[in-house]
Write an enzyme that holds these catalytic residues in place. Sequence first.
Site, PDB file in Angstrom:
ATOM      1  N   ASP A 677       0.825  -1.201   0.000  1.00  0.00           N
ATOM      2  CA  ASP A 677       0.000   0.000   0.000  1.00  0.00           C
ATOM      3  C   ASP A 677       0.866   1.262   0.000  1.00  0.00           C
ATOM      4  O   ASP A 677       0.586   2.216  -0.726  1.00  0.00           O
ATOM      5  CB  ASP A 677      -0.910  -0.056   1.244  1.00  0.00           C
ATOM      6  N   LYS A 681       1.423   4.318  -2.824  1.00  0.00           N
ATOM      7  CA  LYS A 681       1.280   5.745  -2.520  1.00  0.00           C
ATOM      8  C   LYS A 681       2.515   6.542  -2.962  1.00  0.00           C
ATOM      9  O   LYS A 681       2.379   7.609  -3.570  1.00  0.00           O
ATOM     10  CB  LYS A 681       1.038   5.946  -1.028  1.00  0.00           C
TER      11      LYS A 681
END
Length: 814
Positions: A677, A681
């Site tokens: 994740d 980003k």
Amino acid sequence: MKVLKFGGTSVASADVIKQVRDILNHTDTDRVAVVVSALGGITDHLLDTMDIASRQDAAYRKSLKGIENRHLEVVRELMPMKSQSGVLSKVKSELNVLETLLDGVFYIGEITPRLSDRIVSFGELLSAFIISEYFKSSGLNAVFKDSRELLLTDQSHGKAAVDFKESNKRIREYFEQEKAAVVVLPGFIASSEDGNVTTLGRGGSDFTASILAAAVEAEELQIWTDVSGMYTANPRIVKQAKPIAHISYEEAMELSHFGAKVLYPPTVQPVLAKGLPILIKNTFDPAATGTLITKKSPEEGRTVRGISYIPGISLLSLEGPGMIGIPGISKRLFEVLSAASISVVLITQASSEHSICIGIADEDASKAIREIDKAFSYERSQGKIKPVIHEKDLAIIALVGDQMKNHQGLSGRMFSTLGKNNVNIRAIAQGASERNISAVIRKEDVKKALNTLHETFFEENIKQLNLFVLGTGNVGAKLLEQLRKQKKYLKDHLRLNVRVLGISNSRKMYFDEQGIPLQQWPDLLQTGAKADPKEFFKTIQHINARNSILVDNTASEKVAERYPQYLRESISVVTCNKIACSSAFSNYKQLKGLASKYRAPFLFETNVGAGLPIIDTLKNLIASGDEVREIKAVLSGSLNFVFDHFNEDTTFHDVVKQAQEEGYTEPDPKIDLSGIDVMRKILILARESGFQLELSKIENRSFLPEEALKTKDNDSFFAALKKHEPGFQKLVKAAKAKKCKLKFVASLKDGKASVGLEHIPAGHDFYSLAGSDNIVLFYTKRYPKQPLIIKGAGAGADVTASGIFADIIRVGTY
Ligand code: ADP
Ligand code: ASP
Ligand code: MG
């Protein structure tokens, strides 16, 4: 004297006719001529009946029965008993003649234009007769006068041309000798020199009234209808349309020519010549001001007075190398069309003379093509002119206003408004008078085009945003709640009218073109159809609303795959789903390209740091010429929560479990724990900073043991965490020994990105980062030593929803 015309709906039933009588009571003039249409719907009904009869279908008798009953019923409801029988017998005898004519049509199996005029004339004849008798019985000094005795025309049945000289003479003579205070006349019908009934074209009763008013130089012509005047756009299509208080003859004419049916286009001409005012009024709301039409409208105020449209348009293009520089081609083209009685609504010709494009009614298209191809057959055989190109099912929309010529940039605004909403413009024309700018568009786009243009030119202050919300989990539900609570604020302060037209979760989808009442969305969604992403898209496409926005609150790849489809329709995309922006660079780039090409913002602020303004800040830095040198960030609220709570007194397993339960992780916590994740980003931040990076090129120094990384479901993942607890404890101890804290840090330097656990010493910006907070340090050309810092809650449904909310407002103010 005043001339009052009452349209079909204004005389549709006994009750309304009584209202008309009331309106006369309040008319302050010595005399009135009352021109009436057929009872509402009767003209269409007559045309249908004769059509059925001409197909030798005996069902015409039943249809005729309907017409008979309508009239007899009105007489019975209107007239007092004592005067009923005389009127009924006259009406019945007229209906018998009508029946004989229709029987004739049935037996011959054919209908001629002459007979058609004769048959439809019964509508106006009967209504005028019945109304005049009712007026008499109610105490008015009224008479019936057959307009066929006054209006003389040529023999072009269906839309005859008026002989004004003779008609004016007859009208004047008649009114000079007529003493009655109220003269009731049928509109629409006239007669030709050879004594046949003719009609003035559909909607022609307005014209009858205008001819009478001009001939006797009445004080005023009043058109009583079912709306409160001429509106800024057709009120049935544009809900925000408003009546125009005062408009010039030319503007009214232009609007009616371009489809504002409230006034039959030829109506203005006779009264214009005499300078008589026209007042359009609402029979159902006589107190409403209505629209006044005079020579000059007030100059102040709007430049665009109204917007209208003509449906059912075909575009024919005549092209070919042989057209350049050869005089007379247009002349021949228009002669051919005129000989075939085809009226041309719009013409455009490029200055190269390489092509001429004309707009005509769809029903005239095949005849026109035949005639044009015939006329230019020689040039075609020589290859100088190509066969006519035909596009049908189009519509013309027009902006109208006398003052438009004095203002620059109106057409620019018109076309950019249409462009932003993906309304494809097929042709453009601007009259030399500059009173009208017209565009030819697809008929499916008419509603959207009229509404969005209306918004631009008449509701400058309020913009409507139409949302389609996918995903109603934590974030989606919070967003809908915020939208409901802020609706009034957005309207009052940002002038945005935000409506949700569609909602879908993975089970159901529900639509309401008028806007879903947000208090009830959970119940309404239950009643919806089975969820289906393809159908969801198709329905949005079909609704074709302006300023449409897809709001994706899911984490679904299937949804993300469809973004290009949406953007190509100029539907903006606002998403917290990271999949699209962290997929292949080519895909990210394509989405950005589509967003710019179709002028539909593609916004994903919540992909990084939930509601924190990280991407927006970065965009502003770049747009103002800054350059990103380095980014250091803690971007995982989940990981920060975990390492903030994990110490020698807790277990890693329990802390992760707690984070999951409190909603700080993705449903699959491995996505957070593995660092994936955070990689996504930092990838998105790198791309937004201008670097062409792929996910596979990011270094991930994962702290998870191989075994946990390989698990396929949450249970085995948690089991693996439990098993490897000693390893996690070692990480904590090592950090503690150096008086450091553990933070999972993402870095970008010189276009290279990496993620991994780091030891953060006291005093560092990251050291005191608590809970699920995120922090980003931007080192740029302008912020070389002291970075620009953004810090705050980086996870949670409420803040994520507010980030999405902010993106929606960004679309609104785009
Ligand atoms: P009548 O039967 O009274 O002659 P029409 O049906 O011919 O009435 O005309 C009135 C209708 O015109 C309205 O009900 C409305 O639907 C339509 N219309 C189209 N454009 C406009 C406009 N710009 N302003 C008002 N009405 C319009
Ligand atoms: N009754 C005719 C029509 O429906 C004329 C009119 O109403 O103006 O077209
Ligand atoms: Mg009308």
